[in-house]
Design an enzyme around this catalytic site. Structure first.
Site, PDB file in Angstrom:
ATOM      1  CE  LYS A  30     -37.635 -18.430 -55.090  1.00 54.50           C
ATOM      2  NZ  LYS A  30     -37.846 -17.716 -53.802  1.00 54.50           N
ATOM      3  CD  GLN A  74     -40.951 -17.787 -51.719  1.00 57.62           C
ATOM      4  OE1 GLN A  74     -39.868 -18.290 -51.975  1.00 57.62           O
ATOM      5  NE2 GLN A  74     -41.401 -16.726 -52.361  1.00 57.62           N
ATOM      6  CG  ASP A  97     -33.880 -15.684 -50.509  1.00 53.94           C
ATOM      7  OD1 ASP A  97     -33.862 -15.492 -51.734  1.00 53.94           O
ATOM      8  OD2 ASP A  97     -34.806 -16.262 -49.906  1.00 53.94           O
TER       9      ASP A  97
HETATM   10  N1  GUN Z   1     -40.798 -13.484 -51.609  1.00 55.53           N
HETATM   11  C1  GUN Z   1     -40.755 -12.660 -52.676  1.00 55.53           C
HETATM   12  N2  GUN Z   1     -39.528 -12.694 -53.234  1.00 55.53           N
HETATM   13  C2  GUN Z   1     -38.787 -13.556 -52.512  1.00 55.53           C
HETATM   14  C3  GUN Z   1     -37.438 -14.021 -52.599  1.00 55.53           C
HETATM   15  O1  GUN Z   1     -36.658 -13.621 -53.468  1.00 55.53           O
HETATM   16  N3  GUN Z   1     -37.061 -14.928 -51.656  1.00 55.53           N
HETATM   17  C4  GUN Z   1     -37.896 -15.360 -50.691  1.00 55.53           C
HETATM   18  N4  GUN Z   1     -37.422 -16.245 -49.811  1.00 55.53           N
HETATM   19  N5  GUN Z   1     -39.145 -14.958 -50.569  1.00 55.53           N
HETATM   20  C5  GUN Z   1     -39.591 -14.054 -51.485  1.00 55.53           C
END
Ligand code: GUN
Length: 270
Positions: A30, A74, A97
């Site tokens: 990311k 995350q 998100d």
């Molecule tokens: N863990 C698995 N997928 C995601 C996501 O799309 N965003 C976040 N913040 N954590 C995750």
């Protein structure tokens, strides 16, 4: 071109707690993606022993930082952390998100909202490959808050892509194979490597594989490989479309996170 025209450089802040291997990989991807498109990014790392209140304080601090457009934490978080409280602490207008209850509620009501990145990436794929969804039977396998639940709502919504008749299946579903065999569009997000085999799939179906599991491999240099939730090699020839793992839904998730961050910088959602 946004910056060249005097606009603000979009900025994504990410919080990582602990050092889970998969989470490290995702967060690094990311941050790297931000660099590739010219966004600013901040990665805040906490030890896995961080307290709930220290984590909440940092979220508050970033909420109040006017330079930051998007904030993600995350997941998963260590078991002593209350994930819902953390999610709710994020300013909904920076919640790129789309995990805050306000954004989930807005999504369900078909109001402008930050859509969660993986479901949003699936919609983008369906649209760009001109997959007809209206009136089709969409079967979703897995009911997670991050993928299965929101994508089932979005595929049933009065939008394009959307307007499907949706069946949401999960670990308690009976006769799963009989249901998946009737899917025009099959979205698999349960996290079990190569779970979907060819006898579970209708001829000509469109298959979206959200799974990503690390498995040991004697062939690769790294000693491991990535597997999807679908047995690609046997299902491949039966379907009209199928997303590969790696390289299908994963990169789309990152692209949609950036898109949400850009929308936030432009105040384009709500
Ligand atoms: N863990 C698995 N997928 C995601 C996501 O799309 N965003 C976040 N913040 N954590 C995750």
């Amino acid at each position: 071109s946004l910056i060249a025209n005097g606009g603000k450089r979009p900025h994504l802040a990410a919080i990582l707690v602990g050092s889970d291997g998969a989470s490290e990989t995702y967060i690094n991807a990311k941050v790297k993606a931000c660099e590739m498109v010219g966004f600013g990014s901040t990665l805040v790392r906490f030890d896995s022993t961080v307290s709930q209140s220290d984590l909440l304080s940092e979220i508050k601090r970033i909420n109040n930082n006017l330079d930051v457009d998007g904030l993600i934490v995350q997941l998963p978080l260590p078991s002593h952390i209350d994930e819902l409280e953390v999610t709710q602490a994020i300013n909904p207008k920076k919640d790129v998100d789309g995990f805050h209850p306000e954004n989930i509620g807005r999504m369900v009501l078909n109001l402008p909202a930050y859509l969660p990145a993986t479901p949003s990436g699936i919609l983008e794929l369906l649209q760009r490959y001109n997959v007809e969804t209206s009136g089709k039977h969409c079967v979703v396998v897995g009911r997670s808050h991050i993928v299965g639940s929101p994508i089932s709502i979005l595929m049933a919504s009065n939008n394009n892509p959307g307007n499907c008749t949706v069946t949401l299946t999960h670990s308690r579903t009976q006769n799963l194979k009989e249901i998946t065999k009737t899917a025009d569009i099959l979205i698999v997000a349960l996290g079990k490597a190569e779970f979907v085999t060819s006898e579970m799939v209708k001829d000509g179906a469109c298959i979206i594989d959200v799974g990503i599991t690390r498995a040991k491999s004697d062939i690769t240099k790294t000693g491991w490989k990535l597997l999807g939730d679908v047995a690609f090699d046997e299902v491949n020839h039966k379907c009209s479309f199928i997303t590969p793992v790696p390289g299908g839904v994963g990169p789309m998730t990152i692209a949609m996170l950036l898109k949400n961050t850009l929308k936030s910088a432009k105040r384009a959602v709500y």
